[in-house]
Design a protein around this motif. Structure first.
Motif, PDB file in Angstrom:
ATOM      1  N   SER A  55      42.742 -31.424   4.263  1.00  0.00           N
ATOM      2  CA  SER A  55      41.972 -32.053   3.191  1.00  0.00           C
ATOM      3  C   SER A  55      40.664 -32.593   3.757  1.00  0.00           C
ATOM      4  N   GLY A  56      39.690 -32.794   2.880  1.00  0.00           N
ATOM      5  CA  GLY A  56      38.418 -33.347   3.328  1.00  0.00           C
ATOM      6  C   GLY A  56      37.703 -32.420   4.279  1.00  0.00           C
ATOM      7  N   LEU A 113      37.750 -41.537   6.052  1.00  0.00           N
ATOM      8  CA  LEU A 113      36.771 -40.927   5.138  1.00  0.00           C
ATOM      9  C   LEU A 113      36.788 -39.405   5.264  1.00  0.00           C
ATOM     10  N   GLU A 163      39.517 -37.922   3.220  1.00  0.00           N
ATOM     11  CA  GLU A 163      39.425 -38.159   1.780  1.00  0.00           C
ATOM     12  C   GLU A 163      38.283 -37.397   1.109  1.00  0.00           C
ATOM     13  N   GLN A 164      37.219 -37.150   1.843  1.00  0.00           N
ATOM     14  CA  GLN A 164      36.025 -36.580   1.224  1.00  0.00           C
ATOM     15  C   GLN A 164      35.444 -35.468   2.090  1.00  0.00           C
ATOM     16  N   GLU A 165      35.249 -34.309   1.493  1.00  0.00           N
ATOM     17  CA  GLU A 165      34.652 -33.197   2.231  1.00  0.00           C
ATOM     18  C   GLU A 165      33.150 -33.419   2.377  1.00  0.00           C
ATOM     19  N   HIS A 196      30.368 -36.387   8.214  1.00  0.00           N
ATOM     20  CA  HIS A 196      30.106 -37.778   7.818  1.00  0.00           C
ATOM     21  C   HIS A 196      29.559 -38.606   8.967  1.00  0.00           C
TER      22      HIS A 196
END
Length: 329
Positions: A281-282, A295, A298-300, A317
């Motif tokens: 994921s992400g 992070l 959770e977020q790509e 990130h």
């Protein structure tokens, strides 16, 4: 602003069941200008070959568009597809398997003209075959021989000559020197560079050897698990990479300068490349990344400008340029 010769928009290629697809290529976008060479690098299994096969329409895309000189190659059919394929040709990895051993060289090189009627009058085939052989460093005496009579480097020259028969505007080179001896690799690389300049060719150069990619490319894309994670001018990629994966790749490249050896810390990635059937994921790189945080799961991260390096786009990130790369660039 001039229209790019090749424009790829959100291209994806999935294999297997729709319920559990293998995401070999996922949402890839890039452009290649006329006369430009774009290098594509990444470890085995990252999706480079699947991307090449989808671009060439050897397999249909799951989604996305491939525009060649403004025409949608990904949706072309019949005569339109036939015409578009004249503009893009491929140099394959293995010269031992890409040439039919039962066909003489003159027939191998003239085959594209037979498949594309009207491109060259039959009366000119013999002379144009000789012209192409001479363009790649061979001669007229080689036209009546079989592939088994040539060395590996010579066979790759034959593959290049055949790829040039239709005067393409884009040449896709899929690991064109990886099956050759090191001494022969430089000859083929220099040949491709000369032909690119003489014929104003655009090139997509796929390789795992970063030193070769640095030598031949204007811009570089780094691929990981089906996605482009960093791209930009080669000066930025090799001088100040911001993605941890790119930094790890470059840390493994030996420096030709003995004074610089040992000045850079080798980054050894932990773990194996995840399966494209079940990517993390992400951020897809987070399971092997020493900078990963919650992070990242959770977020790509989007592929965007994150540092001051000119033209560098990074999907991370926690992107931070590795200035130590400047010494090795």
């Amino acid at each position: 602003m001039n229209r790019p010769l090749l424009k790829v928009e959100n291209l994806s290629k999935h294999f297997g069941s729709p319920r559990a697809p293998i995401r070999a290529v996922e949402d890839v976008s890039f452009e290649i200008a006329r006369g430009e060479t774009l290098g594509l690098v990444g470890e085995s299994g990252c999706g480079k070959t699947s991307l090449v096969r989808t671009l060439l329409r050897l397999t249909d895309a799951t989604s996305g568009n491939v525009l060649l000189d403004g025409a949608d190659l990904s949706r072309a059919r019949g005569r339109q597809l036939h015409e578009l394929r004249r503009k893009m040709q491929v140099v394959l990895q293995d010269p031992y398997q890409s040439l039919n051993p039962r066909m003489r060289v003159d027939r191998l090189i003239s085959e594209p003209w037979a498949l594309q009627p009207g491109t060259l009058p039959r009366a000119r085939w013999a002379q144009e075959t000789v012209n192409l052989l001479e363009a790649v460093g061979l001669g007229a005496e080689h036209a009546h021989r079989y592939p088994s009579e040539f060395s590996g480097g010579q066979r790759q020259r034959l593959g290049i000559a055949r790829a040039l028969a239709l005067n393409p505007e884009l040449l896709v080179c899929d690991e064109p020197v990886s099956a050759l001896d090191v001494s022969v690799q430089a000859q083929v690389i220099n040949l491709l560079g000369r032909l690119r300049r003489e014929r104003d060719l655009a090139m997509l150069f796929v390789a795992h050897d970063l030193a070769i990619v640095r030598h031949v490319s204007d811009r570089v894309m780094v691929m990981y698990l089906g996605k482009i994670i960093e791209t930009g001018p080669k000066q930025a990629i090799f001088g100040a990479p911001a993605h941890p994966y790119t930094q790890a790749l470059l840390s493994a490249v030996p420096s030709p300068d003995p004074l610089l050896r040992g000045t850079r810390k080798r980054i050894v990635l932990q773990g194996e490349l995840p399966s494209p059937a079940n990517p993390p994921s992400g951020c897809r790189f987070r399971t092997r990344c020493w900078k990963a945080t919650s992070l990242c799961a959770e977020q790509e991260p989007a592929l965007m400008a994150r540092t001051s390096a000119g033209g560098l786009l990074t999907a991370c990130h926690h992107a931070e340029p590795d200035r130590l790369s400047t010494a090795a660039a």
